[in-house]
Enzyme design. Structure first.
Site, PDB file in Angstrom:
ATOM      1  N   GLU A   1      -3.634   3.246  -8.225  1.00  0.00           N
ATOM      2  CA  GLU A   1      -2.719   2.267  -7.659  1.00  0.00           C
ATOM      3  C   GLU A   1      -2.590   1.084  -8.627  1.00  0.00           C
ATOM      4  O   GLU A   1      -3.585   0.427  -8.936  1.00  0.00           O
ATOM      5  CB  GLU A   1      -3.345   1.805  -6.352  1.00  0.00           C
TER       6      GLU A   1
ATOM      7  N   CYS B   1       0.828  -1.212   0.000  1.00  0.00           N
ATOM      8  CA  CYS B   1       0.000   0.000   0.000  1.00  0.00           C
ATOM      9  C   CYS B   1       0.856   1.253   0.000  1.00  0.00           C
ATOM     10  O   CYS B   1       0.522   2.258  -0.606  1.00  0.00           O
ATOM     11  CB  CYS B   1      -0.926  -0.007   1.205  1.00  0.00           C
TER      12      CYS B   1
HETATM   13  P1  NAD Z   1      -9.531  -5.956  -1.199  1.00  0.00           P
HETATM   14  O1  NAD Z   1     -10.161  -4.693  -0.765  1.00  0.00           O
HETATM   15  O2  NAD Z   1     -10.009  -6.596  -2.434  1.00  0.00           O
HETATM   16  O3  NAD Z   1      -9.650  -7.061  -0.070  1.00  0.00           O
HETATM   17  C1  NAD Z   1      -9.255  -6.807   1.262  1.00  0.00           C
HETATM   18  C2  NAD Z   1     -10.056  -7.709   2.165  1.00  0.00           C
HETATM   19  O4  NAD Z   1     -11.427  -7.323   2.064  1.00  0.00           O
HETATM   20  C3  NAD Z   1      -9.996  -9.199   1.803  1.00  0.00           C
HETATM   21  O5  NAD Z   1      -9.977  -9.961   2.985  1.00  0.00           O
HETATM   22  C4  NAD Z   1     -11.301  -9.411   1.053  1.00  0.00           C
HETATM   23  O6  NAD Z   1     -11.774 -10.726   1.113  1.00  0.00           O
HETATM   24  C5  NAD Z   1     -12.223  -8.472   1.802  1.00  0.00           C
HETATM   25  N1  NAD Z   1     -13.412  -8.057   1.037  1.00  0.00           N
HETATM   26  C6  NAD Z   1     -13.580  -8.015  -0.308  1.00  0.00           C
HETATM   27  N2  NAD Z   1     -14.835  -7.618  -0.615  1.00  0.00           N
HETATM   28  C7  NAD Z   1     -15.470  -7.408   0.556  1.00  0.00           C
HETATM   29  C8  NAD Z   1     -16.778  -6.971   0.898  1.00  0.00           C
HETATM   30  N3  NAD Z   1     -17.703  -6.697  -0.026  1.00  0.00           N
HETATM   31  N4  NAD Z   1     -17.081  -6.838   2.210  1.00  0.00           N
HETATM   32  C9  NAD Z   1     -16.166  -7.101   3.168  1.00  0.00           C
HETATM   33  N5  NAD Z   1     -14.916  -7.540   2.901  1.00  0.00           N
HETATM   34  C10 NAD Z   1     -14.565  -7.681   1.614  1.00  0.00           C
HETATM   35  O7  NAD Z   1      -7.986  -5.628  -1.235  1.00  0.00           O
HETATM   36  P2  NAD Z   1      -6.814  -6.619  -1.608  1.00  0.00           P
HETATM   37  O8  NAD Z   1      -6.847  -6.775  -3.088  1.00  0.00           O
HETATM   38  O9  NAD Z   1      -6.846  -7.824  -0.755  1.00  0.00           O
HETATM   39  O10 NAD Z   1      -5.544  -5.758  -1.129  1.00  0.00           O
HETATM   40  C11 NAD Z   1      -5.028  -4.772  -1.915  1.00  0.00           C
HETATM   41  C12 NAD Z   1      -5.499  -3.407  -1.495  1.00  0.00           C
HETATM   42  O11 NAD Z   1      -5.269  -3.231  -0.091  1.00  0.00           O
HETATM   43  C13 NAD Z   1      -4.735  -2.309  -2.161  1.00  0.00           C
HETATM   44  O12 NAD Z   1      -5.611  -1.277  -2.549  1.00  0.00           O
HETATM   45  C14 NAD Z   1      -3.772  -1.834  -1.075  1.00  0.00           C
HETATM   46  O13 NAD Z   1      -3.309  -0.541  -1.206  1.00  0.00           O
HETATM   47  C15 NAD Z   1      -4.583  -1.998   0.133  1.00  0.00           C
HETATM   48  N6  NAD Z   1      -3.723  -2.113   1.326  1.00  0.00           N
HETATM   49  C16 NAD Z   1      -3.665  -1.065   2.173  1.00  0.00           C
HETATM   50  C17 NAD Z   1      -2.824  -1.105   3.276  1.00  0.00           C
HETATM   51  C18 NAD Z   1      -2.750   0.041   4.251  1.00  0.00           C
HETATM   52  O14 NAD Z   1      -2.316  -0.171   5.361  1.00  0.00           O
HETATM   53  N7  NAD Z   1      -3.158   1.241   3.895  1.00  0.00           N
HETATM   54  C19 NAD Z   1      -2.049  -2.230   3.511  1.00  0.00           C
HETATM   55  C20 NAD Z   1      -2.135  -3.290   2.609  1.00  0.00           C
HETATM   56  C21 NAD Z   1      -2.999  -3.216   1.523  1.00  0.00           C
END
Ligand code: NAD
Length: 477
Positions: free
Chosen positions: A379, A280
């Site tokens: 991103e 991130c």
């Molecule tokens: P994502 O948002 O697709 O998924 C994150 C989590 O949310 C997963 O466990 C997923 O199963 C869950 N999820 C998906 N849809 C959902 C819904 N409708 N309701 C509830 N939960 C749901 O993200 P990703 O692809 O796993 O991770 C990448 C993203 O995370 C990037 O945008 C990255 O920048 C961000 N990220 C941010 C940080 C930070 O600390 N700011 C750290 C790591 C990753």
């Protein structure tokens, strides 16, 4: 087969369904996890509530501290095992997987030490009153974790929540949860009572959504994409449940002509290739003062051309991306760059040993990326660095702040006064001067502004988010 972890026991999902776990290094399934549902979330929330009411809320801060420290020690003992699980699950090169296991230990150590140092204040008020505040836990906290750093992000949110006196229900990513199921088991071995840490695996739209909507959840911490962050916040808003959102970034590395380039170059490269750019806080935009734009790009080109990409176990500079859709996402960005005539300065190389079925992407350095192009705005979440030149300090700040995000910024300059002006002017949750990321920094408050989210995790500051303040006014005359 890995099962859910509820009340210190492995249990299958009531759905009877599973999800294959794919090794990103070869694209092949090697395991299956539970495809859980709302009923499983309900069971986990009930177990957590029972633990909170019956045991956890009655422990002293010192007792919680000892448990967290014991878990830190267990994780350290099993560091290699956890790193190996996460390596296969996420495609992390060995160095990265080990570093993540060490960070997980640090989270539990740091928050073990913080448990009995979190206190309220006394407030001067009218004569005849004594007023003070207590920091109380929310109760049952929900944690939705992404796939890019499962161990680190679990440590960041769960250790902080437990230290503040909460119990936890965790929904890891469907793409990476094996290490976390093992950590929950280690927690039981360390003496955590049944229900303090519960893990339910499955798809976001099924279990993640059920967690965000569950009336028994008192606080939600979400780390993931801005799109899902919005859904979580909307679901939580229905019942006014507080939310911490750690979302994405498009973080700038801002390099002035007086910078120490020998220091800056390795940090700039590392900040975009670490974890294959799936970070991130990746430094994904490179803003360079015009007078050193060409020579810096030349040196960076040499560095990029030397990067090697391959299977996680080969422990090269870069491992595979997490899954095929993520690889396709990066390809789409690069194809858009091609259509917009954005020049590719240099690329790393995928080694011959890398299976064709793995999700590999060579690190790519692009130049002259227009500020309004999606490569400068969105991103990528892959090893793609977008470079552009700036005229002066004002222009640098204008470009740095010209996205919807505001997570991290790096500033490279020897001019002390400018260091402060830039740190003030840039809109982000963290600013690093002549370094980037400070080596992870468990101790350093972390979080975003704008679409990068709100609330802070890491450091002592996180504990304020994991507690609610109660004001007590005593009238004694
Ligand atoms: P994502 O948002 O697709 O998924 C994150 C989590 O949310 C997963 O466990 C997923 O199963 C869950 N999820 C998906 N849809 C959902 C819904 N409708 N309701 C509830 N939960 C749901 O993200 P990703 O692809 O796993 O991770 C990448 C993203 O995370 C990037 O945008 C990255 O920048 C961000 N990220 C941010 C940080 C930070 O600390 N700011 C750290 C790591 C990753």
């Amino acid at each position: 087969m890995p099962l859910n972890y509820i009340a210190n026991a492995f249990v299958p999902s009531s759905s009877g369904r599973t999800i294959p776990v794919i090794d990103p290094s070869d694209g092949q399934p090697f395991e299956e996890i539970q495809r859980s549902n709302a009923q499983d979330i309900d069971a986990a929330v009930r177990a957590a509530r029972q633990c909170y009411d019956g045991v956890w809320s009655k422990l002293s801060a010192a007792e919680r501290s000892r448990l967290l420290m014991r878990l830190a020690e267990k994780i350290a003992e099993h560091g290699e095992e956890l790193a190996a699980l996460e390596q296969r699950d996420c495609g992390k090169p060995t160095k990265q997987a080990r570093a993540d296991a060490i960070a997980l230990v640090r989270y539990f150590e740091f928050y073990a030490g913080a448990c009995d140092k979190l206190h309220g204040e006394t407030i001067p008020y009218q004569n005849g009153y004594s007023v003070f505040t207590w920091r109380e836990p929310h109760g049952v906290t929900g944690h939705v974790v992404p796939w890019n750093y499962p161990m680190q992000i679990f440590g960041r949110c769960v250790a902080g929540a437990l230290a503040a006196g909460n119990v936890c229900v965790v929904k890891p990513s469907e793409d990476a949860c094996l290490s976390l199921l093992r950590v929950a088991e280690l927690a039981a071995e360390a003496g955590f009572p049944a229900g303090a840490i519960n893990i339910v695996t499955g798809y976001g739209h099924e279990v993640g959504d059920a967690l965000a909507r569950h009336p028994g959840i008192d606080h939600i911490s979400f780390t993931g994409s801005p799109k899902v962050g919005t859904l979580i916040q909307q679901a939580a808003a229905e019942r006014h449940c507080p939310v911490t959102l750690e979302l994405g970034g498009k973080s700038p590395q801002i390099v002035f002509a007086d910078a120490d380039l020998d220091q800056a170059i390795p940090a700039i490269v590392n900040a975009i290739v670490q974890n294959a750019g799936q970070t991130c806080s990746a430094g994904s935009r490179l803003l360079v003062e015009q007078s050193i734009y060409e020579p810096l790009l030349e040196r960076l080109a040499t560095a990029f051309e030397g990067l090697r990409v391959g299977p996680a176990a080969m422990d090269l500079d870069v491992g595979p991306l997490i899954r095929a859709t993520q690889q396709q996402r990066v390809w789409d960005f690069l194809s858009d760059a091609h259509s917009a005539d954005i020049p590719v300065v240099a690329q790393g190389r995928v080694v011959e040993e890398a299976p064709e079925t793995g999700y590999y992407q060579a690190p790519t350095l692009l130049r002259d990326v227009p500020v309004d192009h999606r490569l400068a705005q969105e991103e990528v979440f892959g090893p793609v660095l977008a470079a552009m030149a700036f005229r002066d300090e004002e222009h640098a700040l204008e470009l740095a702040n010209a996205t919807q995000f505001g997570l991290v910024a790096g500033v490279w300059t020897r001019d002390g006064a400018r260091q402060f002006r830039m740190a003030r002017g840039v809109r982000s949750g963290q600013v690093f001067i002549n370094n980037y990321g400070a080596g992870g920094g468990v101790e350093l408050p972390f979080g975003g502004v704008k679409s990068s989210g709100h609330g802070r995790e890491k450091g002592f500051e996180a504990l304020y988010g994991f507690t609610v303040l109660k004001t007590v006014a005593v009238r004694h005359g």
